[in-house]
Enzyme design. Sequence first.
Site, PDB file in Angstrom:
ATOM      1  N   GLY A 102       0.795  -1.236   0.000  1.00  0.00           N
ATOM      2  CA  GLY A 102       0.000   0.000   0.000  1.00  0.00           C
ATOM      3  C   GLY A 102       0.818   1.272   0.000  1.00  0.00           C
TER       4      GLY A 102
ATOM      5  N   GLY B  77      -1.393   0.780  -4.784  1.00  0.00           N
ATOM      6  CA  GLY B  77      -1.856   0.507  -3.427  1.00  0.00           C
ATOM      7  C   GLY B  77      -2.168   1.784  -2.655  1.00  0.00           C
TER       8      GLY B  77
ATOM      9  N   THR C  28      -2.006  -9.054 -13.588  1.00  0.00           N
ATOM     10  CA  THR C  28      -1.731  -8.043 -14.617  1.00  0.00           C
ATOM     11  C   THR C  28      -2.068  -8.582 -16.008  1.00  0.00           C
ATOM     12  OG1 THR C  28       0.115  -6.957 -15.782  1.00  0.00           O
ATOM     13  CG2 THR C  28       0.686  -8.829 -14.439  1.00  0.00           C
TER      14      THR C  28
ATOM     15  N   GLU D 112      -0.159  -8.466 -18.325  1.00  0.00           N
ATOM     16  CA  GLU D 112       1.084  -8.962 -18.921  1.00  0.00           C
ATOM     17  C   GLU D 112       1.208 -10.483 -18.831  1.00  0.00           C
ATOM     18  OE1 GLU D 112       4.593  -6.605 -18.264  1.00  0.00           O
ATOM     19  OE2 GLU D 112       3.409  -4.830 -17.793  1.00  0.00           O
TER      20      GLU D 112
ATOM     21  N   SER E 294       6.448 -10.793 -15.628  1.00  0.00           N
ATOM     22  CA  SER E 294       5.109 -11.304 -15.929  1.00  0.00           C
ATOM     23  C   SER E 294       4.993 -12.793 -15.620  1.00  0.00           C
ATOM     24  CB  SER E 294       4.709 -10.989 -17.375  1.00  0.00           C
ATOM     25  OG  SER E 294       5.675 -11.419 -18.291  1.00  0.00           O
TER      26      SER E 294
ATOM     27  N   LYS F 216       4.305 -13.023 -11.972  1.00  0.00           N
ATOM     28  CA  LYS F 216       2.907 -12.646 -11.710  1.00  0.00           C
ATOM     29  C   LYS F 216       1.963 -13.770 -12.145  1.00  0.00           C
ATOM     30  CE  LYS F 216       1.405  -9.286 -10.378  1.00  0.00           C
ATOM     31  NZ  LYS F 216       1.113  -8.823  -8.989  1.00  0.00           N
TER      32      LYS F 216
ATOM     33  N   PRO G 279      14.187   8.275 -23.498  1.00  0.00           N
ATOM     34  CA  PRO G 279      14.682   7.058 -24.159  1.00  0.00           C
ATOM     35  C   PRO G 279      13.551   6.134 -24.611  1.00  0.00           C
ATOM     36  CG  PRO G 279      14.928   6.863 -21.766  1.00  0.00           C
ATOM     37  CD  PRO G 279      14.313   8.203 -22.014  1.00  0.00           C
TER      38      PRO G 279
HETATM   39  P1  NAD Z   1       4.878  -0.383  -7.146  1.00  0.00           P
HETATM   40  O1  NAD Z   1       6.200  -0.962  -7.522  1.00  0.00           O
HETATM   41  O2  NAD Z   1       4.658   1.090  -7.249  1.00  0.00           O
HETATM   42  O3  NAD Z   1       4.527  -0.780  -5.621  1.00  0.00           O
HETATM   43  C1  NAD Z   1       4.800  -2.033  -5.094  1.00  0.00           C
HETATM   44  C2  NAD Z   1       4.775  -1.912  -3.567  1.00  0.00           C
HETATM   45  O4  NAD Z   1       4.963  -3.213  -3.008  1.00  0.00           O
HETATM   46  C3  NAD Z   1       5.856  -1.005  -2.990  1.00  0.00           C
HETATM   47  O5  NAD Z   1       5.302  -0.139  -2.017  1.00  0.00           O
HETATM   48  C4  NAD Z   1       6.830  -1.984  -2.346  1.00  0.00           C
HETATM   49  O6  NAD Z   1       7.514  -1.427  -1.230  1.00  0.00           O
HETATM   50  C5  NAD Z   1       5.888  -3.100  -1.943  1.00  0.00           C
HETATM   51  N1  NAD Z   1       6.564  -4.401  -1.782  1.00  0.00           N
HETATM   52  C6  NAD Z   1       7.454  -4.974  -2.637  1.00  0.00           C
HETATM   53  N2  NAD Z   1       7.880  -6.149  -2.142  1.00  0.00           N
HETATM   54  C7  NAD Z   1       7.220  -6.330  -0.961  1.00  0.00           C
HETATM   55  C8  NAD Z   1       7.219  -7.365   0.003  1.00  0.00           C
HETATM   56  N3  NAD Z   1       7.979  -8.452  -0.140  1.00  0.00           N
HETATM   57  N4  NAD Z   1       6.416  -7.240   1.083  1.00  0.00           N
HETATM   58  C9  NAD Z   1       5.645  -6.119   1.254  1.00  0.00           C
HETATM   59  N5  NAD Z   1       5.627  -5.113   0.371  1.00  0.00           N
HETATM   60  C10 NAD Z   1       6.392  -5.209  -0.729  1.00  0.00           C
HETATM   61  O7  NAD Z   1       3.819  -1.183  -8.002  1.00  0.00           O
HETATM   62  P2  NAD Z   1       2.389  -0.729  -8.578  1.00  0.00           P
HETATM   63  O8  NAD Z   1       2.599  -0.171  -9.931  1.00  0.00           O
HETATM   64  O9  NAD Z   1       1.674   0.040  -7.551  1.00  0.00           O
HETATM   65  O10 NAD Z   1       1.700  -2.159  -8.768  1.00  0.00           O
HETATM   66  C11 NAD Z   1       0.961  -2.732  -7.703  1.00  0.00           C
HETATM   67  C12 NAD Z   1       0.453  -4.097  -8.127  1.00  0.00           C
HETATM   68  O11 NAD Z   1      -0.369  -3.960  -9.299  1.00  0.00           O
HETATM   69  C13 NAD Z   1       1.551  -5.082  -8.498  1.00  0.00           C
HETATM   70  O12 NAD Z   1       1.167  -6.355  -8.025  1.00  0.00           O
HETATM   71  C14 NAD Z   1       1.573  -5.065 -10.014  1.00  0.00           C
HETATM   72  O13 NAD Z   1       2.012  -6.289 -10.529  1.00  0.00           O
HETATM   73  C15 NAD Z   1       0.094  -4.823 -10.320  1.00  0.00           C
HETATM   74  N6  NAD Z   1      -0.196  -4.150 -11.605  1.00  0.00           N
HETATM   75  C16 NAD Z   1       0.433  -2.972 -11.901  1.00  0.00           C
HETATM   76  C17 NAD Z   1       0.089  -2.316 -13.087  1.00  0.00           C
HETATM   77  C18 NAD Z   1       0.728  -0.990 -13.435  1.00  0.00           C
HETATM   78  O14 NAD Z   1       0.505  -0.492 -14.536  1.00  0.00           O
HETATM   79  N7  NAD Z   1       1.503  -0.357 -12.562  1.00  0.00           N
HETATM   80  C19 NAD Z   1      -0.840  -2.868 -13.963  1.00  0.00           C
HETATM   81  C20 NAD Z   1      -1.467  -4.091 -13.614  1.00  0.00           C
HETATM   82  C21 NAD Z   1      -1.140  -4.709 -12.417  1.00  0.00           C
HETATM   83  P1  TYD Z   2       6.579   0.440 -18.580  1.00  0.00           P
HETATM   84  O1  TYD Z   2       6.039   1.710 -18.014  1.00  0.00           O
HETATM   85  O2  TYD Z   2       7.868  -0.096 -18.056  1.00  0.00           O
HETATM   86  O3  TYD Z   2       5.399  -0.631 -18.430  1.00  0.00           O
HETATM   87  P2  TYD Z   2       5.295  -2.159 -19.031  1.00  0.00           P
HETATM   88  O4  TYD Z   2       6.582  -2.523 -19.648  1.00  0.00           O
HETATM   89  O5  TYD Z   2       5.030  -2.942 -17.798  1.00  0.00           O
HETATM   90  O6  TYD Z   2       4.171  -2.116 -19.993  1.00  0.00           O
HETATM   91  O7  TYD Z   2       6.719   0.613 -20.152  1.00  0.00           O
HETATM   92  C1  TYD Z   2       5.629   0.947 -20.969  1.00  0.00           C
HETATM   93  C2  TYD Z   2       6.091   0.922 -22.408  1.00  0.00           C
HETATM   94  O8  TYD Z   2       7.047   1.962 -22.592  1.00  0.00           O
HETATM   95  C3  TYD Z   2       6.814  -0.361 -22.779  1.00  0.00           C
HETATM   96  O9  TYD Z   2       6.501  -0.685 -24.145  1.00  0.00           O
HETATM   97  C4  TYD Z   2       8.284  -0.013 -22.669  1.00  0.00           C
HETATM   98  C5  TYD Z   2       8.312   1.448 -23.047  1.00  0.00           C
HETATM   99  N1  TYD Z   2       9.365   2.253 -22.410  1.00  0.00           N
HETATM  100  C6  TYD Z   2      10.256   2.995 -23.205  1.00  0.00           C
HETATM  101  O10 TYD Z   2      10.177   2.999 -24.443  1.00  0.00           O
HETATM  102  N2  TYD Z   2      11.222   3.736 -22.576  1.00  0.00           N
HETATM  103  C7  TYD Z   2      11.351   3.769 -21.218  1.00  0.00           C
HETATM  104  O11 TYD Z   2      12.273   4.439 -20.698  1.00  0.00           O
HETATM  105  C8  TYD Z   2      10.426   3.008 -20.428  1.00  0.00           C
HETATM  106  C9  TYD Z   2      10.525   3.005 -18.927  1.00  0.00           C
HETATM  107  C10 TYD Z   2       9.441   2.273 -21.071  1.00  0.00           C
END
Ligand code: NAD
Ligand code: TYD
Length: 336
Positions: free
Chosen positions: A10, A15, A125, A127, A150, A153, A204
């Site tokens: 969270g 979270g 996810t 992915e 992925s 996950k 990038p």
């Molecule tokens: P994030 O990396 O911002 O946050 C992850 C959090 O988990 C952090 O606060 C970290 O400290 C905590 N954490 C990591 N390892 C831990 C452990 N062992 N015990 C307790 N806490 C721990 O990630 P997010 O982008 O907020 O993603 C959250 C969830 O949603 C993940 O499970 C991710 O796979 C899923 N998800 C993310 C996206 C996205 O676009 N960001 C999309 C679909 C699903």
């Molecule tokens: P990202 O935010 O890492 O999410 P995910 O790979 O989980 O979808 O990346 C989103 C898209 O952007 C992915 O196709 C990779 C691309 N990307 C770049 O081209 N340059 C960058 O610096 C990053 C971080 C991502």
Amino acid sequence: MGKRYLVTGGAGFIGSNFIRYIMAKYPDCEVVNLDKLTYAGNLDNLKDIGKHPHYRFVHGDIADRQLVDQLMSGVDYLINFAAESHVDRSIGRPDDFIQTDIFGTFVLLESARKHSVEKFIQISTDEVYGSIDQGSFKETDPLMPSSPYSASKAGADRLAFSYHITYKLPVIITRCSNNFGPYQYPEKLIPLFVTNILEDRKLPIYGDGQNVRDWIYVWDHCDAIDFILAHGDLGEVYNIGGGNEKTNLEITKFMLNKLGKPDNLITYVDDRLGHDRRYSLDCSKLKRLGWRPSNQLETALNETIDWYASNRWWWEKIKSGEYLDYYKSQYGSELS
Ligand code: NAD
Ligand code: TYD
């Protein structure tokens, strides 16, 4: 008293938004936030909520069986966000992904089995399906994950499902597309590029920039999880998508245009290893249940860009590396 939530991870991006969402919507709910505070966890994300009487932060690891067992007692809803979440890091060093995303989820499932948790939401996810050139993935399609992130996950996703089938644990699995919004760690595409643009730094782009992601505003994701908690069926998987498929180049040019900066900040770099070309979800199952996103991509992206532009305090110290010293001085006493 309202429901008691145990939210793992969270202090991360989604979270922390979810905790803010439920605490605003259900003033009598109680929330325990279990977070290890890895590089991605940040108590600044919940600065406004930290002292709320219905909220408690616990610094710890989801893989810590004893701690998890203590916290699980009395929990109604467990929402497992905790994960290592960045694909590039998983390519460099997959170890923590396997440990947290798979083993950590296993510890939570085992503990939930011993306690009478009402619902266990596993945040998976899109992915896990892998890449798709045409068409969209349904929940019943095979999982073909292509990065260590992925794949870990996918392991957690199917492990959670197995606990429903084998032990009748009340599990629901969600598979959401790419989120964007406030408090996203500036290593992911949108916050990295917005903050680089604000600092006139290069952007990038991996490969040819034609990879497609389906973008969803984080608040819509939180709303969907809340909806699924109320209306979803146990043992089911729900895709959650924004319905906004864009190439990385389209998203990048939108952000440059909004901030009035030139396209020549774009720099093409080597492609990510195993880079998934396109993600696309068929969300008709959740739509039939009665949910759809309510935020428009353009509006929400504009608001998100404005948020990063006016909250430099949040990201400048992360990017400058001064974060850890600041963090210890601010939160040292909460980290025991
Ligand atoms: P994030 O990396 O911002 O946050 C992850 C959090 O988990 C952090 O606060 C970290 O400290 C905590 N954490 C990591 N390892 C831990 C452990 N062992 N015990 C307790 N806490 C721990 O990630 P997010 O982008 O907020 O993603 C959250 C969830 O949603 C993940 O499970 C991710 O796979 C899923 N998800 C993310 C996206 C996205 O676009 N960001 C999309 C679909 C699903
Ligand atoms: P990202 O935010 O890492 O999410 P995910 O790979 O989980 O979808 O990346 C989103 C898209 O952007 C992915 O196709 C990779 C691309 N990307 C770049 O081209 N340059 C960058 O610096 C990053 C971080 C991502």
